[in-house]
Design an enzyme around this catalytic site. Structure first.
Site, PDB file in Angstrom:
ATOM      1  N   THR A 185      34.059  29.827  21.249  1.00  0.00           N
ATOM      2  CA  THR A 185      34.226  30.804  22.322  1.00  0.00           C
ATOM      3  C   THR A 185      35.687  31.236  22.367  1.00  0.00           C
ATOM      4  OG1 THR A 185      34.681  29.071  23.948  1.00  0.00           O
ATOM      5  CG2 THR A 185      32.376  29.738  23.674  1.00  0.00           C
ATOM      6  N   GLU A 330      27.329  31.729  22.462  1.00  0.00           N
ATOM      7  CA  GLU A 330      26.333  30.660  22.608  1.00  0.00           C
ATOM      8  C   GLU A 330      24.915  31.133  22.284  1.00  0.00           C
ATOM      9  OE1 GLU A 330      29.667  29.571  25.558  1.00  0.00           O
ATOM     10  OE2 GLU A 330      28.729  31.396  24.778  1.00  0.00           O
ATOM     11  N   LYS A 440      35.111  39.610  46.077  1.00  0.00           N
ATOM     12  CA  LYS A 440      34.489  39.336  47.378  1.00  0.00           C
ATOM     13  C   LYS A 440      35.413  39.838  48.479  1.00  0.00           C
ATOM     14  CE  LYS A 440      31.501  36.047  49.639  1.00  0.00           C
ATOM     15  NZ  LYS A 440      30.879  34.707  49.581  1.00  0.00           N
ATOM     16  N   TRP A 445      30.164  41.479  48.163  1.00  0.00           N
ATOM     17  CA  TRP A 445      30.497  41.488  46.746  1.00  0.00           C
ATOM     18  C   TRP A 445      30.694  42.917  46.223  1.00  0.00           C
ATOM     19  CZ3 TRP A 445      32.053  37.162  44.700  1.00  0.00           C
ATOM     20  CH2 TRP A 445      31.533  35.948  45.138  1.00  0.00           C
TER      21      TRP A 445
END
Length: 540
Positions: A185, A330, A440, A445
């Site tokens: 990653t 992944e 937020k 949100w």
């Protein structure tokens, strides 16, 4: 009772054998690090892969040993891939754009015994060499070069090894669950983590990305993988190219817009794949060159969300279909790709375009669900509106990170992606944001991706990132950090006003900051973590 059919393990070497046997004279065009062009074909890629497999064997490389590559997209890199995995070794692609500390960590964590590299990256190799003592062999992907030999006396040269070794080599047969390649990653938080793919998972993934409802690849295509081979194995496209036997155009280090326009037009590329930042440069260069990219039928956009304005530009200016795709390291990486269903043909162009903006549907082999909480198991209704935590499972999804003992999965066997998203009734995925990038504000949100897409729709904005800045009253408020096009006259007030009729008033960013550059990761994604560190207090 078992079925009475042949069994053959799904091995990466089978892909190359197929390409050489049935598409042997199909061209592989490669730009070298010095800018020159090499032309080969699947027959010679197969022969050189076998020569290099013999070379690695003679160097004492053993089954399951890791062989690292630090290289651009070119024919030597492609040949070495098949040699490494086909021999039962593990092909460990490394992103050269990582910090040296991360590079050292990755090579040591993987316990690489051999490192292959393009001459471009010689300073990187000499810089980290003292810190990677377990590496036994360094191989430069090219002909003998005195400058390289002087800087790295023990170096071997790929072309010399190829010349010294025979193309008579029988690919070994082994369990299809044997490890084939290793990708780490990007490590934006903490140390990078390794995803160890198998031959089985890779071949199944290859079938999936070739499907018409995925990337729709065939032997009639001329493919330009702009996405680097060190970025999740170029999204699996070198394997797919061998499976369908298509022509491949490998751009080497020439990833600037002008170079890509030249290669697309000269070699009549039909399908190209890359991240949005690459396509932004291509669009600008094509307009400057007066090219309409006549051969380009479709481009695949992944890595981060494709701005609607970019999709429209490809459609309206270049008659090019944009396939929105999504995945992760992944996930090998394909999770979804956007193709319309038969029932969508009767929709208006605008209605079809709205569907095209989603990340698409999963192919067979991947399942998706949205849960109410991270690592949770309670699903959210699939209505295209209710959002939650995106989780995946399937034939090419990680179960455990390389070198780790603990499972990477939820209690009932799903992988939590860290994305916030919704799914509609047809399985189309709509990503809202990475969980860590959501803003937020006053308990509500705000999606940074939605605001970025709006900013990118302004004709004078070349690139935009939206991040959360600390606020004394609302905890967090969005700010937009943008790069202007050359000669643009837009002001901060003008950009903020552009949001006015496109989102609710409370979602409009509080501030716009114009910069010369936005930091990018080695895979072309905007480094919002770096931006937050620099700008998160500008509203206090």
């Amino acid at each position: 009772m078992h079925g009475r059919m042949m069994f053959q393990p799904l091995l990466i070497s089978n892909l190359l054998d197929h390409a050489a046997r049935y598409h042997g004279d199909t061209a592989i065009i490669s730009k070298n690090t010095d800018g020159s062009i090499s032309k080969t074909d699947w027959t010679h890629v197969s022969e050189n892969s076998k020569r290099f497999a013999n070379a690695l064997k003679n160097l004492g490389v053993q089954m399951h040993d890791r062989v690292a590559t630090i290289a651009w997209n070119n024919h030597r890199h492609l040949e070495s891939w098949y040699a490494i995995s086909g021999s039962g070794f593990v092909c460990h692609t490394i992103n050269p754009r990582l910090f040296p500390e991360q590079l050292i960590f990755i090579i040591n964590d993987a316990k690489d015994r051999v490192v292959l590299f393009d001459k471009t990256f010689l300073p990187l190799i000499t810089g980290v060499k003292a810190h990677i003592p377990q590496v036994e062999h360094f191989i430069c992907l090219g002909a003998f070069d005195q400058d390289v030999a002087d800087a790295l006396p023990e170096v071997k040269f790929y072309d010399v090894l190829i010349a010294e070794n025979s193309d008579q080599f029988e690919w070994p047969e082994f369990d299809e669950n044997t490890a084939s390649s290793l990708c780490y990653t990007s490590g934006t938080t903490g140390n990078p983590k390794g995803a160890l793919y198998s031959h089985r998972s890779t071949v199944l993934h290859t079938y999936a990305i070739c499907l018409p409802d995925s990337l729709n690849l065939s032997a009639s295509d001329v493919m330009l993988p702009v996405v680097p081979m060190f970025h999740v194995n170029a999204w699996g496209t070198p394997y797919a190219a061998a499976m369908v036997g298509c022509t491949v155009v490998l751009p080497g280090p020439g990833l600037d817009g002008a170079s890509l326009v030249q290669m697309i037009d000269e070699y009549k590329v039909t399908v190209a794949l890359g991240v949005p930042t690459i396509w932004q440069g291509l669009l600008t260069a094509a307009k400057q060159a007066g090219s309409v990219l006549p051969s380009l039928q479709r481009n695949v956009v992944g890595g981060s969300a494709c701005p609607p304005a970019m999709m429209k530009a490809f459609r309206d200016l270049f008659n090019c279909e944009t396939i929105h795709a999504w995945g992760m390291t992944e996930m090998s990486p394909l999770g979804t790709s956007n193709q319309l269903k038969a029932k969508h043909r009767n929709l208006s162009e605008d209605e079809q375009f709205k569907i095209r903006l989603s990340q698409g549907r999963p192919p067979f082999g991947v399942d998706l669900r949205i849960t109410t909480e991270e690592k949770g198991t309670t699903e959210v209704i699939r209505d295209g509106h209710n959002t939650g935590n995106l989780q995946v499972k399937g034939h090419w999804i990680i179960s455990t990170y390389f070198g780790k003992d603990e499972s990477a999965l939820t209690s009932d066997g799903w992988f939590d992606t860290g994305d916030i998203a919704s799914l509609n009734e047809d399985g189309y995925l709509y990503l809202s944001d990475r969980a860590k990038d959501l803003i937020k504000s006053g308990g509500e949100w705000i999606s940074s991706v939605e605001l970025e897409n709006i900013a990118m729709g302004h004709p004078e904005i070349a690139m935009a990132a939206v991040i959360a800045a600390k606020h004394s009253k609302w905890d967090e408020r969005p700010i937009v950090i943008a790069i202007k096009h050359k000669d643009a006259q837009i002001t901060e007030e003008g950009l903020l006003e552009y949001f006015a009729d496109k989102v609710a008033k409370w979602q409009i960013p509080d501030k716009a900051i114009f910069v010369e550059a936005i930091p990018l990761s080695g895979t072309g994604k905007m480094l919002k973590k770096d931006l937050r560190e620099k700008y998160d207090s500008v509203l206090l």
